[in-house]
Write a protein that holds these residues in place. Sequence first.
Motif, PDB file in Angstrom:
ATOM      1  N   SER A 128       0.889  -1.395  -0.081  1.00  0.00           N
ATOM      2  CA  SER A 128      -0.048  -0.027  -0.021  1.00  0.00           C
ATOM      3  C   SER A 128       0.723   1.328   0.107  1.00  0.00           C
ATOM      4  CB  SER A 128      -0.817  -0.080   1.155  1.00  0.00           C
ATOM      5  OG  SER A 128      -0.343   0.038   2.268  1.00  0.00           O
ATOM      6  N   ALA A 129       1.772   1.230   0.548  1.00  0.00           N
ATOM      7  CA  ALA A 129       2.765   2.339   0.571  1.00  0.00           C
ATOM      8  C   ALA A 129       3.487   2.759  -0.598  1.00  0.00           C
ATOM      9  CB  ALA A 129       3.743   2.189   1.844  1.00  0.00           C
ATOM     10  N   ALA A 130       3.839   1.499  -1.351  1.00  0.00           N
ATOM     11  CA  ALA A 130       4.516   1.647  -2.563  1.00  0.00           C
ATOM     12  C   ALA A 130       3.499   2.196  -3.754  1.00  0.00           C
ATOM     13  CB  ALA A 130       5.056   0.367  -3.020  1.00  0.00           C
ATOM     14  N   GLY A 131       2.176   1.746  -3.597  1.00  0.00           N
ATOM     15  CA  GLY A 131       1.446   2.409  -4.305  1.00  0.00           C
ATOM     16  C   GLY A 131       0.966   3.815  -4.220  1.00  0.00           C
ATOM     17  N   TYR A 132       0.876   4.140  -3.026  1.00  0.00           N
ATOM     18  CA  TYR A 132       0.720   5.567  -2.670  1.00  0.00           C
ATOM     19  C   TYR A 132       1.851   6.364  -3.029  1.00  0.00           C
ATOM     20  CZ  TYR A 132      -0.383   9.962  -0.318  1.00  0.00           C
ATOM     21  OH  TYR A 132      -0.456  11.191   0.148  1.00  0.00           O
ATOM     22  N   ILE A 133       3.175   5.984  -2.825  1.00  0.00           N
ATOM     23  CA  ILE A 133       4.311   6.602  -3.384  1.00  0.00           C
ATOM     24  C   ILE A 133       4.467   6.690  -4.773  1.00  0.00           C
ATOM     25  CG2 ILE A 133       6.854   6.653  -3.323  1.00  0.00           C
ATOM     26  CD1 ILE A 133       6.795   5.447  -0.448  1.00  0.00           C
ATOM     27  N   GLY A 134       3.958   5.651  -5.308  1.00  0.00           N
ATOM     28  CA  GLY A 134       3.838   5.691  -6.887  1.00  0.00           C
ATOM     29  C   GLY A 134       2.736   6.705  -7.605  1.00  0.00           C
ATOM     30  N   LYS A 135       1.703   6.887  -6.728  1.00  0.00           N
ATOM     31  CA  LYS A 135       0.803   7.872  -7.417  1.00  0.00           C
ATOM     32  C   LYS A 135       1.102   9.241  -6.898  1.00  0.00           C
ATOM     33  CE  LYS A 135      -2.948   4.316  -6.998  1.00  0.00           C
ATOM     34  NZ  LYS A 135      -4.141   3.793  -6.471  1.00  0.00           N
ATOM     35  N   ASN A 136       1.569   9.428  -5.897  1.00  0.00           N
ATOM     36  CA  ASN A 136       1.975  10.903  -5.211  1.00  0.00           C
ATOM     37  C   ASN A 136       3.312  11.266  -4.856  1.00  0.00           C
ATOM     38  OD1 ASN A 136      -1.087  11.337  -5.280  1.00  0.00           O
ATOM     39  ND2 ASN A 136      -1.008   9.757  -3.506  1.00  0.00           N
ATOM     40  N   PRO A 137       4.279  11.000  -5.803  1.00  0.00           N
ATOM     41  CA  PRO A 137       5.622  11.297  -5.537  1.00  0.00           C
ATOM     42  C   PRO A 137       5.835  12.675  -5.023  1.00  0.00           C
ATOM     43  CG  PRO A 137       5.511  11.216  -7.776  1.00  0.00           C
ATOM     44  CD  PRO A 137       4.034  10.784  -7.316  1.00  0.00           C
ATOM     45  N   VAL A 138       5.277  13.810  -5.579  1.00  0.00           N
ATOM     46  CA  VAL A 138       5.884  15.122  -5.177  1.00  0.00           C
ATOM     47  C   VAL A 138       5.473  15.054  -3.665  1.00  0.00           C
ATOM     48  CG1 VAL A 138       5.180  17.382  -5.660  1.00  0.00           C
ATOM     49  CG2 VAL A 138       5.967  15.921  -7.586  1.00  0.00           C
ATOM     50  N   GLN A 139       3.988  14.773  -3.269  1.00  0.00           N
ATOM     51  CA  GLN A 139       3.414  14.908  -2.073  1.00  0.00           C
ATOM     52  C   GLN A 139       4.466  14.215  -0.845  1.00  0.00           C
ATOM     53  OE1 GLN A 139       1.703  14.380  -4.718  1.00  0.00           O
ATOM     54  NE2 GLN A 139      -0.113  15.783  -4.846  1.00  0.00           N
ATOM     55  N   VAL A 140       4.673  12.894  -1.409  1.00  0.00           N
ATOM     56  CA  VAL A 140       5.550  11.972  -0.487  1.00  0.00           C
ATOM     57  C   VAL A 140       6.978  12.990  -0.151  1.00  0.00           C
ATOM     58  CG1 VAL A 140       6.765   9.995  -0.500  1.00  0.00           C
ATOM     59  CG2 VAL A 140       4.414  10.076  -0.944  1.00  0.00           C
ATOM     60  N   LEU A 141       7.400  13.493  -1.372  1.00  0.00           N
ATOM     61  CA  LEU A 141       8.920  13.975  -1.190  1.00  0.00           C
ATOM     62  C   LEU A 141       8.554  15.419  -0.303  1.00  0.00           C
ATOM     63  CD1 LEU A 141      11.545  14.661  -1.977  1.00  0.00           C
ATOM     64  CD2 LEU A 141      11.009  15.930  -3.876  1.00  0.00           C
ATOM     65  N   ILE A 142       7.502  16.125  -0.460  1.00  0.00           N
ATOM     66  CA  ILE A 142       7.353  17.337   0.570  1.00  0.00           C
ATOM     67  C   ILE A 142       7.115  16.920   1.897  1.00  0.00           C
ATOM     68  CG2 ILE A 142       5.815  19.169   0.893  1.00  0.00           C
ATOM     69  CD1 ILE A 142       5.486  19.381  -2.209  1.00  0.00           C
ATOM     70  N   GLY A 143       6.444  15.645   2.052  1.00  0.00           N
ATOM     71  CA  GLY A 143       6.123  15.346   3.408  1.00  0.00           C
ATOM     72  C   GLY A 143       7.273  14.997   4.235  1.00  0.00           C
ATOM     73  N   ALA A 144       8.181  14.097   3.246  1.00  0.00           N
ATOM     74  CA  ALA A 144       9.590  13.554   3.869  1.00  0.00           C
ATOM     75  C   ALA A 144      10.287  14.717   4.290  1.00  0.00           C
ATOM     76  CB  ALA A 144      10.107  12.675   3.050  1.00  0.00           C
TER      77      ALA A 144
END
Length: 142
Positions: free
Chosen positions: A102-118
Motif C-alpha cells: 500500500s505504501a509503494a502504491g501511494y508513493i507511486g501515485k503521489n511522488p511530489v507529495q511524499v517528497l514534500i512530506g518527507a
Amino acid sequence: MKASFIRIAIMAAVALVAAVFLIATGAFLCVALYEGLKLVVPVPALAALATAAILMFLSGIVLAIGSAIARAAERKARLEAQKKGPATAKIGLELGRILGESAAGYIGKNPVQVLIGALAVGFAVGAVPKLRSFLMGFMKAK
C-alpha cells in the motif's frame, strides 16, 4: 550539544585511565605470583613456567564461564522466540507485505507529495529537540 561531547571525552579519558590501572594491577599480580613461586621452586625458569600455566588455567576458567553465560543467553532468546511461535512471524510478514504494497502504491501515485512530506518531517525532527528525543525514546522502547 557541546556539553555531551565534553561528557563523552571525560568518560573516554576515565575509561582509558581505568584500563591502564587495571593492566598495571594485572602485571603486579603476575610479578607477585612469580616471586612467590620463586621462593618455592628452586629454578626461576620453572617458576616462570608455573606462573604462565596458572595464568592460562585462570584464562580458561574465565573463557568457560563466559561461554556458558553466552550459551544461556542464546538459549533464553531461542526459547522466547519459540514461545511467540511461527504464527506471530507469519502475521508480521503478512502485515509488512500489505503495508509495503500500500505504501509503494501511494508513493507511486503521489511522488511530489511524499517528497514534500518527507522533507517536512525531516526538518521537524531536526529542528525540534523534544520531538527528536520522543522519537528516540519510542524507538528504544521494547
